[in-house]
Design a protein around this motif. Structure first.
Motif, mmCIF file in Angstrom:
data_model
loop_
_atom_site.group_PDB
_atom_site.id
_atom_site.type_symbol
_atom_site.label_atom_id
_atom_site.label_comp_id
_atom_site.label_asym_id
_atom_site.label_seq_id
_atom_site.Cartn_x
_atom_site.Cartn_y
_atom_site.Cartn_z
ATOM 1 N N THR A 1 0.844 -1.188 0.000
ATOM 2 C CA THR A 1 0.000 0.000 0.000
ATOM 3 C C THR A 1 0.886 1.246 0.000
ATOM 4 O OG1 THR A 1 -0.126 0.346 2.399
ATOM 5 C CG2 THR A 1 -1.627 -1.287 1.431
ATOM 6 N N SER A 2 0.243 2.395 -0.058
ATOM 7 C CA SER A 2 0.990 3.648 -0.013
ATOM 8 C C SER A 2 1.660 3.846 1.338
ATOM 9 C CB SER A 2 0.039 4.821 -0.288
ATOM 10 O OG SER A 2 -1.004 4.854 0.681
ATOM 11 N N ARG A 3 1.247 3.062 2.342
ATOM 12 C CA ARG A 3 1.752 3.269 3.702
ATOM 13 C C ARG A 3 2.818 2.263 4.132
ATOM 14 N NH1 ARG A 3 -4.357 3.937 6.170
ATOM 15 N NH2 ARG A 3 -4.957 5.723 4.870
ATOM 16 N N ASN A 4 2.937 1.131 3.426
ATOM 17 C CA ASN A 4 3.848 0.105 3.936
ATOM 18 C C ASN A 4 4.928 -0.342 2.945
ATOM 19 O OD1 ASN A 4 2.571 -1.569 2.095
ATOM 20 N ND2 ASN A 4 1.614 -2.897 3.602
ATOM 21 N N ALA A 5 4.983 0.265 1.766
ATOM 22 C CA ALA A 5 5.894 -0.220 0.722
ATOM 23 C C ALA A 5 7.341 -0.252 1.200
ATOM 24 C CB ALA A 5 5.770 0.662 -0.526
ATOM 25 N N GLU A 6 7.816 0.817 1.821
ATOM 26 C CA GLU A 6 9.209 0.871 2.236
ATOM 27 C C GLU A 6 9.507 -0.129 3.344
ATOM 28 O OE1 GLU A 6 10.557 4.793 3.087
ATOM 29 O OE2 GLU A 6 10.045 5.568 1.108
ATOM 30 N N THR A 7 8.528 -0.387 4.204
ATOM 31 C CA THR A 7 8.723 -1.381 5.270
ATOM 32 C C THR A 7 8.845 -2.780 4.684
ATOM 33 O OG1 THR A 7 7.531 -0.072 6.923
ATOM 34 C CG2 THR A 7 7.680 -2.446 7.306
ATOM 35 N N LEU A 8 7.927 -3.132 3.789
ATOM 36 C CA LEU A 8 7.900 -4.491 3.245
ATOM 37 C C LEU A 8 9.148 -4.821 2.444
ATOM 38 C CD1 LEU A 8 4.183 -4.746 2.063
ATOM 39 C CD2 LEU A 8 5.204 -5.759 4.110
ATOM 40 N N PHE A 9 9.749 -3.833 1.808
ATOM 41 C CA PHE A 9 10.912 -4.093 0.957
ATOM 42 C C PHE A 9 12.196 -3.496 1.531
ATOM 43 C CE2 PHE A 9 7.324 -4.979 -1.712
ATOM 44 C CZ PHE A 9 7.717 -6.141 -2.332
ATOM 45 N N SER A 10 12.189 -3.311 2.838
ATOM 46 C CA SER A 10 13.407 -2.880 3.522
ATOM 47 C C SER A 10 14.362 -4.059 3.652
ATOM 48 C CB SER A 10 13.070 -2.333 4.912
ATOM 49 O OG SER A 10 12.544 -3.373 5.732
ATOM 50 N N ASP A 11 15.652 -3.763 3.789
ATOM 51 C CA ASP A 11 16.626 -4.823 4.032
ATOM 52 C C ASP A 11 16.242 -5.638 5.260
ATOM 53 O OD1 ASP A 11 18.176 -4.083 1.877
ATOM 54 O OD2 ASP A 11 19.644 -2.953 3.060
ATOM 55 N N ALA A 12 15.818 -4.947 6.317
ATOM 56 C CA ALA A 12 15.534 -5.630 7.580
ATOM 57 C C ALA A 12 14.397 -6.633 7.425
ATOM 58 C CB ALA A 12 15.197 -4.601 8.662
ATOM 59 N N PHE A 13 13.323 -6.243 6.733
ATOM 60 C CA PHE A 13 12.170 -7.145 6.625
ATOM 61 C C PHE A 13 12.468 -8.305 5.689
ATOM 62 C CE2 PHE A 13 7.874 -8.401 5.187
ATOM 63 C CZ PHE A 13 7.333 -8.711 6.429
ATOM 64 N N ILE A 14 13.106 -8.040 4.560
ATOM 65 C CA ILE A 14 13.428 -9.118 3.622
ATOM 66 C C ILE A 14 14.397 -10.107 4.270
ATOM 67 C CG2 ILE A 14 14.539 -9.665 1.431
ATOM 68 C CD1 ILE A 14 11.742 -8.451 1.118
#
Length: 464
Positions: free
Chosen positions: A263-276
């Motif tokens: 979504t417009s609110r979570n894109a950077e979180t989902l594809f961050s180094d930490a999450f991946i």
């Protein structure tokens, strides 16, 4: 195999059966060779495979893959993990890698000649609308919570599909694991490959044991991000249950993935180094990325991915593919791999719990119901024909979708085919206010996508 109609088709089926048996023996031998020391023996196995890759284009791809595997210790560690369940490795390699990708295309071509209709590559089936969660913004929330396919129709649908050369089935819902006969039906189709989009909370020790035993079923568990984001949308405690389910699957060598809605609110979180990296550490082998699509009358248009975010995702996903040992598919940005939209029974169609045959999981319109007609007849839907005539909906494959990228196309196809909404509120995506919003957003995306196309897909002659 498909029913025979003449000597030629009978001989083709014999050839396919012999090829499958030979493939099973070859895969079994390869797995047996790798099991004692996968990391050490993988190089030698790849070298042996390389002797059979003669086509210059394929040879270049093989060598690039070979260099990546050789130079990345993380990939070698993943190979050891993914090879821990011999039954699963063998069945996925034979059923999906050989049966679905190498042998089934010939079966599908024969079926197309026999029935005069295009046969897709896989089916997305919702066996039930039942679900133990009530997630905010669920794309399936508009459907009634009562219907399920009967066990008999679910089983016969799989048989009809295999007679057409379709051996790959993706399941969603509802919650697939809330469908009581699910794994018993899967056990009747050991020659097919199954994947399920699941919330993961019903994957108990007993379910994980059964999945490890079957070997042809891979769950893709949904997450919204970290604990806070996941529990906020899916309910308190869901994240911890998902983590426990992933642990059970990894311990048993069940190959599994994750699924995220961007979504417009979570894109950077989902594809961050930490999450991946977190997903990789948990044992996730693949990641399916879905962009938020405004389905139903209560859709939150502000959640749709903005053009600049979508362009960032293109670059970011490509970076992760080159640096992380996880397979990532970003359906709305990966149109170059599929040559446009995959829906409308071109590569897949969607069967709802009450049997409606929809073009995709987000376009809730249909002309046929598989409880009333055969799968072959459902494939003859005028809505699917309208899709297949128009695909690709744009010459720029960064804009493949007829809902969010080319919304006028969906309106035209529904009107042309006389398709009906499959649940109350489904028609909201065609309504004037929603149409104006989507037309404006898609126009802005096309401007960005055209620049992105020039940046990432210039030809060799243009470079020189």
């Amino acid at each position: 195999m498909a029913g025979t109609v003449n000597g030629s088709s009978w001989w083709s089926e014999v050839q396919l059966a012999v090829a499958r048996r030979a493939a099973e023996a070859a895969v079994d031998a390869a797995v047996a060779y790798l099991m004692p020391d996968p990391a050490a023996r993988l190089d030698r196995l790849l070298d042996a495979v390389g002797h059979f890759v003669r086509d210059p284009g394929d040879r270049e791809k093989y060598l690039a893959f070979r260099r990546r595997v050789t130079g990345d210790p993380a990939i070698r560690a993943r190979a050891r993990q993914l090879l821990s369940n011999r039954t699963m490795v063998k069945r996925l390699a034979v059923n999906w890698g050989i049966q679905q990708l190498l042998l089934a295309p010939s079966e599908r071509r024969h079926a197309e000649q026999r029935h005069g209709v295009h046969v897709p590559t896989f089916l997305l089936i919702d066996p039930t609308s039942a679900c133990n969660l009530r997630c905010k913004g669920c794309w399936a929330a508009g459907y009634d919570r009562g219907p399920s396919l009967s066990r008999e129709r679910f089983d016969s649908l799989l048989r009809e599909a295999k007679e057409l050369g379709i051996y790959w089935f993706v399941l969603s819902g509802g919650e697939p694991f809330a469908y009581k006969p699910l794994l018993d039906v899967v056990a009747r189709h050991t020659d097919a490959t199954f994947m399920a989009y699941t919330n993961g909370t019903l994957i108990t020790d007993q379910v994980a044991d059964r999945l490890a035993e079957l070997g042809n079923f891979s769950p893709a568990i949904s997450l919204e991000g970290w604990k806070e984001e996941t529990d906020e949308r899916r309910g308190a405690g869901v994240f911890d249950k998902v983590m426990a389910a992933m642990d059970r699957l990894r311990e048993r060598g069940v190959i599994f993935g994750a699924s995220v809605t961007v979504t417009s609110r979570n894109a950077e979180t989902l594809f961050s180094d930490a999450f991946i990296d977190f997903l990789i550490d948990k044992g996730v082998a693949y990641l399916w990325s879905f962009h938020y699509v405004p389905v139903g009358p209560e859709a939150d248009l502000d959640l749709m991915v903005k053009p600049h975010q979508r362009a960032w995702l293109v670059r970011r996903v490509n970076e992760l593919r080159a640096t992380r040992p996880i397979f990532i598919a970003d359906f709305w940005n990966d149109g170059h791999f599929t040559q446009g939209c995959i829906a409308g029974a071109r590569l897949y169609l969607h069967i709802t719990p009450n049997g409606d045959a929809e073009p995709c999981a987000f376009a809730h319109f249909a002309t046929h119901n598989i409880n009333e007609v055969s799968l072959v007849d459902a494939l003859k839907s005028p809505l699917f024909a309208a899709y297949q005539r128009r695909i690709p909906f744009s010459s720029n494959h960064y804009a493949p979708c007829p809902i969010i990228d080319n919304p006028a196309a969906l309106r035209e196809m529904v009107a042309e085919s006389g398709a009906r909404p499959t649940h109350p509120g489904a028609e909201a995506v065609l309504a004037a206010d929603r149409a104006r919003f989507l037309d404006d957003l898609s126009a802005r995306w096309h401007e960005v996508a055209d620049a992105l196309e020039r940046e990432t897909h210039v030809t060799a002659s243009e470079r020189s």
